[in-house]
Design a protein around this motif. Structure first.
Motif, short mmCIF file in Angstrom:
data_model
loop_
_atom_site.label_atom_id
_atom_site.label_comp_id
_atom_site.label_asym_id
_atom_site.label_seq_id
_atom_site.Cartn_x
_atom_site.Cartn_y
_atom_site.Cartn_z
N ILE A 2 0.85 -1.21 0.00
CA ILE A 2 0.00 0.00 0.00
C ILE A 2 0.88 1.25 0.00
CG2 ILE A 2 -1.85 1.27 1.18
CD1 ILE A 2 -2.71 -1.44 2.45
N TYR B 116 2.41 1.71 -3.42
CA TYR B 116 1.41 2.24 -4.34
C TYR B 116 1.24 3.74 -4.12
CZ TYR B 116 -3.08 3.51 -6.36
OH TYR B 116 -4.06 4.16 -7.06
N GLU B 117 1.11 4.14 -2.86
CA GLU B 117 0.89 5.55 -2.55
C GLU B 117 2.04 6.43 -3.04
OE1 GLU B 117 0.14 5.27 1.72
OE2 GLU B 117 -1.97 5.85 1.37
N ARG C 119 1.83 6.67 -6.84
CA ARG C 119 0.65 7.44 -7.25
C ARG C 119 0.82 8.92 -6.93
NH1 ARG C 119 -3.15 7.55 -10.80
NH2 ARG C 119 -5.20 8.16 -10.04
N LEU D 220 -4.13 14.12 -5.39
CA LEU D 220 -4.97 13.16 -4.68
C LEU D 220 -4.55 12.99 -3.22
CD1 LEU D 220 -5.30 10.37 -7.40
CD2 LEU D 220 -7.07 12.01 -6.70
N TYR E 169 -7.20 0.69 -4.04
CA TYR E 169 -6.90 1.88 -3.24
C TYR E 169 -8.07 2.86 -3.30
CZ TYR E 169 -4.22 5.53 -0.96
OH TYR E 169 -3.78 6.47 -0.06
N ASP F 195 -9.29 6.73 -2.81
CA ASP F 195 -8.78 8.10 -2.73
C ASP F 195 -9.58 8.96 -1.76
OD1 ASP F 195 -6.78 7.84 -4.76
OD2 ASP F 195 -8.39 7.91 -6.26
N MET G 175 -11.13 9.54 -9.43
CA MET G 175 -10.95 9.05 -8.05
C MET G 175 -11.70 7.74 -7.83
SD MET G 175 -11.48 12.14 -5.35
CE MET G 175 -10.07 13.01 -4.66
N GLN H 154 -7.09 2.22 3.99
CA GLN H 154 -7.26 3.04 2.76
C GLN H 154 -7.53 2.16 1.53
OE1 GLN H 154 -7.45 6.19 3.73
NE2 GLN H 154 -8.38 6.48 1.73
#
Lengths: 211, 469
Positions: free
Chosen positions: A196, A199-200, A203, A210, B26, B28, B122, B156
């Motif tokens: 995770i 990914y964050e 991204r 975002l 995921y 947002d 999103m 999340q």
């Protein structure tokens, strides 16, 4: 979450299509901030003649005697037979909470609404989809036989009738495992923390707005 | 490979693909309200967990809030405790909340887009089935249960299986008087309340593209009434113009990068769908629901159907029960049905354009004598302020309507606004289930203009013949 492996239980038939979650648990009971205590108010408008209010004592409320869950022969039922599109409408998880609190562990229907179906698995309730013709037979047998019980086995994915006739059902493998073991899927997801975070980070470089 | 809009947004949010075909998706944006969150926060507390990314979540109370005498607070102690629990939980877990006294407070699905919290591309979730609304921005937006609210707060992410994708195209010019609400009711009437089960629906076609963002939100909002967890519409100039300059929208150098990315958010011309439906806009008349399921809907020019004409025994039973509950007889002209109350508002039709449309109908008229109450409930404090600046509130109050404070109100009647047993309501909300607007209440779903016209005439009328003053 309570695990689900197999049950043999009394069956109650709810013979209507498109039963919505507003009917399963009306809005006034959604004011509670707890997960329990909804059982007495399950199908409140169909079960009682008066208007239910949160936290009231239901012992002496006037009941609609014809409603299936008020009939003596279905007292103690743990399996509910239902029709198409059961659980449609609002996403309220109070609906499976109310069914569970009342004593239902398994719901058998020809189809379910997506959100309700998903919510059942989070609460140790097994929603089973069976073909419409099989459902018609189960409804008929249930009506004809007092004390009608089904044997539901999640491991073997079968529903067995009193006459030893067995029907198999499909279930997603991951959901099956979670239900069999009573797993908390938040814990499982947190095992993926590194993925995770990765990914964050990626991204965030592509779409910083975002974050 | 050609991709659908849904595929594009989905693929951008896959954290990890599992062997069984599910993915870790995921999220947002997480919108939170008071009804479906307290047990999730309690779950976090009991497990000693913290939100994974508190700034991804934004909360506002909407279901329980009073629409009258806001300064007096919430009189129902149980409702009050729930709203106070949201305040306390947001404070404890560091989540931004637009509280009851904040001008930005309102129905969560009105507030999100209005603040620019909802952005194209999103993934948006909320413990509320009408989260589908946000799909109007080319977002994957879906309603979740409280266990998933907790899951998203803690991680999340959600574990999801990719749904099938259906495209519903509405082609041609929309006839005068036909709104997004009529389009979506018409679609639900065609495909049924389970027609979209297992699917995400992309709404497309020239009639959809001709809608404002408000109209598009009304369409996507009711995707759930067609059984689909999410509805969505591709991004175009209308989307981008709406988002620009909103408080939480990207600014400065980021805004042009974002805009370039958003312009990719439409289905490729050769993308394949699991199911396709094409409808002609010219066939759509103003819609009125007559029964207790949103699929029980007809053009205003029709008559109430007879159970004898149902397609099978189950539908026949459903129609008979609905007629009995609604106190209607087969063969009655929809236009002859009188209403007791009128409700204009909700996450479906609580935006500025909805009140402008209704006010146009009301201007110069007076509410009918048989109508006991016509309530106009803005979707947010900011919608209310904008409407008042345009003088819409005066148009409504002069006609005898009540102009209220923002909230979900009589869409689901969790606060004090409700129907009494047997009362019949023309409502711009989204569900006509038994008891939805109050025990024994009878709901007819319509567009804002149709609700306003019913309030003036005292019964349903065809808005296409309305004499605007």
């Amino acid at each position: 979450m309570q695990a689900f492996t197999s049950i043999k239980g009394l069956v109650a038939p709810l013979d209507r299509a498109n039963v919505d979650t507003d009917a399963i648990i009306p809005k006034q009971f959604l004011k509670s901030i707890k997960r329990t205590g909804y059982g007495p108010f399950l199908f409140d408008e169909w079960r009682y003649k008066d208007v239910g209010q949160p936290e009231m004592d239901c012992t002496d409320r006037p009941k609609r005697s014809k409603f299936v869950l008020n009939q003596p022969r279905y007292q103690g039922a743990s399996i509910l037979l239902a029709r198409e599109n059961f659980g449609c409408g609002s996403s309220r998880e109070h609906a499976p909470w109310a069914l569970l609190d009342f004593g239902f562990r398994c719901i058998v229907a020809p189809s379910f609404a997506d959100i309700f179906y998903n919510n059942c698995f989070k609460n140790g309730i097994l929603p089973i989809v069976l073909d419409g013709q099989i459902m018609d037979r189960l409804f008929a047998e249930c009506a004809a036989t007092e004390g009608y019980a089904l044997n539901v086995n999640l491991e073997s994915q079968t529903v067995t009738t009193p006459s030893a006739e067995s029907f198999s059902f499909d279930i997603d493998a991951f959901r099956k495992q979670c239900l069999l073991k009573g797993l908390d899927d938040i814990g499982l997801t947190l095992q993926e923390s590194a993925a995770i975070r990765e990914y964050e980070a990626e991204r965030k470089s592509e779409a910083p707005w975002l974050f | 490979m050609a991709k659908t809009l849904f595929d594009k947004v989905w693929d951008q949010h896959v954290v990890k693909a599992n062997d069984d075909g599910s993915v870790l998706l995921y999220i947002d944006r997480h919108l939170v309200h008071e009804v479906t969150s307290p047990q999730a926060f309690e779950g976090l507390r009991m497990a000693g967990r913290k939100p994974w990314r508190a700034n991804a979540a934004v909360a506002t109370p909407d279901h329980n809030v009073p629409t009258l005498n806001r300064a007096r607070g919430i009189e129902d102690p149980i409702s009050r405790i729930q709203v106070e629990a949201l305040d306390a939980n947001c404070k404890e877990f560091g989540i931004t909340e637009f509280g009851m006294d904040d001008i930005r407070q309102g129905v969560v699905h009105v507030v999100g887009p209005e603040q620019g919290l909802t952005l194209p591309g999103m993934t948006v979730v909320c413990g509320d089935s009408h989260t589908a609304t946000h799909g109007a921005f080319g977002a994957i937006a879906m309603g979740i249960g409280t266990s998933e609210v907790e899951h998203v707060l803690a991680t999340q992410c959600l574990i999801q299986k990719k749904p099938k994708v259906m495209r519903i195209s509405v082609e041609g010019e929309l006839p005068a008087g036909i709104t997004g609400k009529d389009i979506v009711l018409y679609i639900i009437g065609k495909i049924g309340t389970a027609g979209g089960t297992g699917y995400a629906i992309e709404f497309a076609g020239s009639a959809i593209r001709s809608l404002s963002m408000e109209g598009r939100m009304s369409v996507c909002n009711m995707a759930i009434e067609a059984g689909a967890r999410c509805g969505m519409i591709g991004v175009d100039d209308v989307t981008i113009d709406y988002v620009k300059g909103r408080p939480f929208a990207p600014t400065g150098g980021q805004s042009s990068v974002a805009e370039a990315a958003w312009r990719e958010l439409h289905s490729d011309s050769d993308a394949g769908f699991d199911h396709e439906i094409v409808l002609d806009a010219a066939d759509i008349a103003p819609q009125v629901s007559w029964g207790t399921s949103p699929e029980m809907v007809l053009p205003v020019t029709a008559t109430v159907p007879s159970p004898a004409d149902a397609r099978d025994e189950i539908q026949q039973q459903g129609w008979s029960r609905a007629l009995e509950y609604m106190g209607l007889e087969a063969g009655t002209a929809i236009e002859d049905i009188k209403v007791d109350k009128v409700f204009i508002g909700s996450c479906t039709n609580g935006r500025i354009e909805d009140f402008r449309e209704a006010a146009k109908v009301v201007a110069g008229y007076r509410m009918a004598a048989n109508v006991k109450l016509a309530m106009v409930v803005p979707g947010s404090g900011l919608v209310k302020r904008e409407a008042e600046a345009e003088g819409l509130d005066k148009i409504f109050t002069t006609a005898g309507f009540e102009w209220r404070e923002p909230g979900c109100s009589m869409c689901l009647a969790m606060n004090a606004d409700r129907l009494e047993p047997g009362e019949r309501c023309a409502s711009t909300s989204n569900r006509n289930f038994e008891g939805r607007q109050g025990t024994g209440g009878r709901t007819h779903l319509v567009s804002p203009a149709m609700a306003a016209a019913a309030a003036i005439a005292g019964h349903f009328v065809d808005i296409r013949n309305w004499e605007f003053k």
